[in-house]
Design a protein around this motif. Structure first.
Motif, PDB file in Angstrom:
ATOM      1  N   GLU A 112       0.735  -1.227   0.112  1.00  0.00           N
ATOM      2  CA  GLU A 112      -0.136  -0.049   0.192  1.00  0.00           C
ATOM      3  C   GLU A 112       0.792   1.387  -0.075  1.00  0.00           C
ATOM      4  OE1 GLU A 112      -2.542  -0.564   3.278  1.00  0.00           O
ATOM      5  OE2 GLU A 112      -3.812  -2.136   2.357  1.00  0.00           O
ATOM      6  N   LYS A 113       2.191   0.997  -0.094  1.00  0.00           N
ATOM      7  CA  LYS A 113       3.206   2.152  -0.307  1.00  0.00           C
ATOM      8  C   LYS A 113       3.134   3.206   0.960  1.00  0.00           C
ATOM      9  CE  LYS A 113       3.199   1.395  -5.235  1.00  0.00           C
ATOM     10  NZ  LYS A 113       3.301   2.194  -6.738  1.00  0.00           N
ATOM     11  N   VAL A 114       3.045   2.859   2.050  1.00  0.00           N
ATOM     12  CA  VAL A 114       3.199   3.797   3.305  1.00  0.00           C
ATOM     13  C   VAL A 114       4.760   4.414   3.256  1.00  0.00           C
ATOM     14  CG1 VAL A 114       1.828   2.234   4.607  1.00  0.00           C
ATOM     15  CG2 VAL A 114       4.119   2.021   4.921  1.00  0.00           C
ATOM     16  N   ASP A 115       4.678   5.376   3.838  1.00  0.00           N
ATOM     17  CA  ASP A 115       6.108   6.129   3.642  1.00  0.00           C
ATOM     18  C   ASP A 115       6.926   5.617   4.463  1.00  0.00           C
ATOM     19  OD1 ASP A 115       5.134   8.167   1.737  1.00  0.00           O
ATOM     20  OD2 ASP A 115       3.979   8.900   3.387  1.00  0.00           O
ATOM     21  N   ILE A 116       6.731   4.992   5.653  1.00  0.00           N
ATOM     22  CA  ILE A 116       7.953   4.499   6.704  1.00  0.00           C
ATOM     23  C   ILE A 116       7.003   3.569   7.613  1.00  0.00           C
ATOM     24  CG2 ILE A 116       7.428   6.153   8.606  1.00  0.00           C
ATOM     25  CD1 ILE A 116      10.519   6.046   8.763  1.00  0.00           C
ATOM     26  N   VAL A 117       7.531   2.496   8.146  1.00  0.00           N
ATOM     27  CA  VAL A 117       7.283   1.564   8.944  1.00  0.00           C
ATOM     28  C   VAL A 117       7.895   1.401  10.382  1.00  0.00           C
ATOM     29  CG1 VAL A 117       6.595  -0.911   9.480  1.00  0.00           C
ATOM     30  CG2 VAL A 117       6.421   0.122   7.167  1.00  0.00           C
ATOM     31  N   VAL A 131      11.117  -7.008   6.562  1.00  0.00           N
ATOM     32  CA  VAL A 131      11.968  -5.811   6.498  1.00  0.00           C
ATOM     33  C   VAL A 131      12.774  -5.518   5.290  1.00  0.00           C
ATOM     34  CG1 VAL A 131      13.824  -4.617   7.812  1.00  0.00           C
ATOM     35  CG2 VAL A 131      11.944  -5.792   8.903  1.00  0.00           C
ATOM     36  N   LYS A 132      13.331  -6.623   4.726  1.00  0.00           N
ATOM     37  CA  LYS A 132      14.036  -6.658   3.385  1.00  0.00           C
ATOM     38  C   LYS A 132      13.279  -6.239   2.508  1.00  0.00           C
ATOM     39  CE  LYS A 132      17.494  -8.821   0.650  1.00  0.00           C
ATOM     40  NZ  LYS A 132      17.024  -8.486  -0.428  1.00  0.00           N
ATOM     41  N   LYS A 133      12.094  -6.562   2.453  1.00  0.00           N
ATOM     42  CA  LYS A 133      11.127  -6.222   1.212  1.00  0.00           C
ATOM     43  C   LYS A 133      10.671  -4.989   1.419  1.00  0.00           C
ATOM     44  CE  LYS A 133       9.063 -10.795   0.885  1.00  0.00           C
ATOM     45  NZ  LYS A 133       7.646 -11.859   0.784  1.00  0.00           N
ATOM     46  N   ALA A 137      11.556  -1.821  -1.433  1.00  0.00           N
ATOM     47  CA  ALA A 137      10.726  -1.018  -1.883  1.00  0.00           C
ATOM     48  C   ALA A 137      11.059   0.414  -1.657  1.00  0.00           C
ATOM     49  CB  ALA A 137       9.524  -1.446  -1.338  1.00  0.00           C
ATOM     50  N   GLY A 138      12.018   0.979  -0.968  1.00  0.00           N
ATOM     51  CA  GLY A 138      12.445   2.039  -0.795  1.00  0.00           C
ATOM     52  C   GLY A 138      11.605   2.651   0.464  1.00  0.00           C
ATOM     53  N   ILE A 152      17.014  -2.368   9.048  1.00  0.00           N
ATOM     54  CA  ILE A 152      16.606  -1.614   9.743  1.00  0.00           C
ATOM     55  C   ILE A 152      17.074  -0.316   9.594  1.00  0.00           C
ATOM     56  CG2 ILE A 152      15.088  -3.122  11.226  1.00  0.00           C
ATOM     57  CD1 ILE A 152      16.775  -2.082  13.523  1.00  0.00           C
ATOM     58  N   ASP A 153      16.464   0.801   9.604  1.00  0.00           N
ATOM     59  CA  ASP A 153      16.993   2.083   9.398  1.00  0.00           C
ATOM     60  C   ASP A 153      17.639   2.862  10.927  1.00  0.00           C
ATOM     61  OD1 ASP A 153      17.034   3.337   6.364  1.00  0.00           O
ATOM     62  OD2 ASP A 153      15.364   1.718   6.942  1.00  0.00           O
ATOM     63  N   ALA A 154      16.672   2.321  11.928  1.00  0.00           N
ATOM     64  CA  ALA A 154      17.092   3.095  13.226  1.00  0.00           C
ATOM     65  C   ALA A 154      16.097   2.281  14.113  1.00  0.00           C
ATOM     66  CB  ALA A 154      16.328   4.298  13.338  1.00  0.00           C
TER      67      ALA A 154
END
Length: 381
Positions: A112-117, A131-133, A137-138, A152-154
């Motif tokens: 659904e292309k949320v901006d961040i999870v 998480v890799k998926k 998907a950016g 993960i980013d943070a």
């Protein structure tokens, strides 16, 4: 124990905050406490990639732990709305302790292309593929409360090793210095990386100070499993020989106390806990539970929302200021992190912690059943 494999190696940028964390009451969170001060948070210095019309995915692990539905989600949602002038959206899902379901939930958010999870993983290892998926998907992923594996980013959580130290220290101080004191150690779930950190912190205080007569991991953090394990411990050690119980959280503590009472204990020995659940606070008031660890959910949820919005909007200066620590997971190193301090909660500081921070009111704690106990400790005047 191979600490490299069983617990996260935390490398602080700042000095360890043990003394402050144990002694200080958890204060309300603010941008200043995150280091976003002196114009660092000025919009004119940011280069946002998106405006306020953003969608943040939030995944929580279960509904059995009261805090997630009662505090974390609504506080996080309110903060995102505040930071985006009411234009941001939080897409929420709870996995109800099902790791496979949580993976599907994360993958659905990616579709659904949320901006961040932001995800509090049911199983830190099982979530890695999802998480890799998201990463492919950016879509950035922030690990919340538990250190998820994968790119993960943070990461934001409480200082988990310090939680264990606070629990272990409180139990040792209550029991005295006799290493002959036999305790039962009731750890959390083996699939939760936090459990290993809680245990490592607790062991730094318990080893050489007490005798660990029996030790169990609690599958899925389920109180029913904890009660069954405690019944085994009572049978093996003997009811009168158990001087205290290290219980990793309040759900386990409640099950332990139930098992002890069912077995006919005349006075419940000191039992630790964590999360400052309302029932646990009441048990502390009545004397059934010795202590819990209060973790400021408003502080953690607010900071996670700050991270998410700043990350989406490309405000790297603020994002860096919100992540002063670094942690390693089994799959990644140098993950930008924030480790929130914790407080030991006993009868003496209920008013200065959960009441002061608006988690519970005195009326909620001091129901008719606990009225006289509340008066004895000065909670009811």
């Amino acid at each position: 124990m191979n600490t490299r494999n069983t617990r996260t190696r935390i490398r602080r940028i700042a000095l360890r905050r043990t003394a402050v964390a144990v002694a200080a009451s958890a204060a309300a969170f603010s941008l200043a406490s995150c280091g976003v001060v002196d114009g660092v948070g000025d919009e004119s210095k940011a280069s946002p990639t998106k405006g306020n019309d953003i969608t943040v995915g939030l995944l929580m692990p279960d509904k059995e732990t009261a805090r997630y539905e009662q505090f974390d989600y609504p506080i996080f949602k309110a903060k995102v709305l505040e930071l985006t002038d009411g234009k941001g959206t939080v897409q929420y899902a709870n996995a109800e302790k099902d790791a496979k379901q949580q993976n599907r939930q994360l993958e659905q958010m990616v579709a659904e292309k949320v901006d961040i999870v932001v995800v509090d993983a049911v199983d830190s290892k099982a979530i890695a593929s999802a998480v890799k998926k998201a990463k492919d998907a950016g879509i950035p992923v922030i690990a919340y409360d538990r250190l998820a594996q994968g790119p993960i980013d943070a990461y934001i959580s409480f200082d988990n090793e310090l939680v264990g130290q606070v629990q272990g220290r409180a139990l040792v101080e209550k029991l005295g210095t006799s290493a002959a004191s036999k305790i039962v150690m009731m750890n959390g779930s083996s699939t939760d990386p936090n459990s290993a950190q809680f245990k490592a912190g607790a062991m730094s205080e318990l080893q050489d100070a007490v005798t660990i007569a029996k030790e169990y991991d609690t599958k899925d953090w389920d109180p029913k499993n904890a009660k069954a394990n405690m019944e085994k411990a009572i049978a093996a050690v003997g009811l009168d020989n158990i001087a205290g119980v290290y219980a990793a959280n309040d759900g386990i503590a409640g099950a332990v106390i139930d098992a002890l009472k069912t077995a006919g204990v005349s006075k419940v020995p000191p039992v630790t806990g964590q999360d400052a659940d309302l029932d646990a606070v009441r048990r502390i008031v009545s004397g059934d539970q010795y202590m819990t660890v209060y973790k400021s959910y408003p502080q953690e949820a607010d900071a996670a929302a700050e991270m998410a919005v700043a990350k989406i909007q490309g405000r790297s200066i603020e994002f860096d200021a919100l992540t002063r620590d670094k942690v390693d997971s089994p799959t990644n190193e140098n993950i930008p992190s924030q480790l929130v301090p914790v407080v030991a909660l006993t009868k003496e500081n209920i008013e200065d912690t959960v009441v002061k921070d608006g988690i519970y009111t005195v009326k909620q704690i001091c129901t008719s059943k606990y009225r006289s106990a509340c008066q004895e400790i000065g909670l009811l005047k």
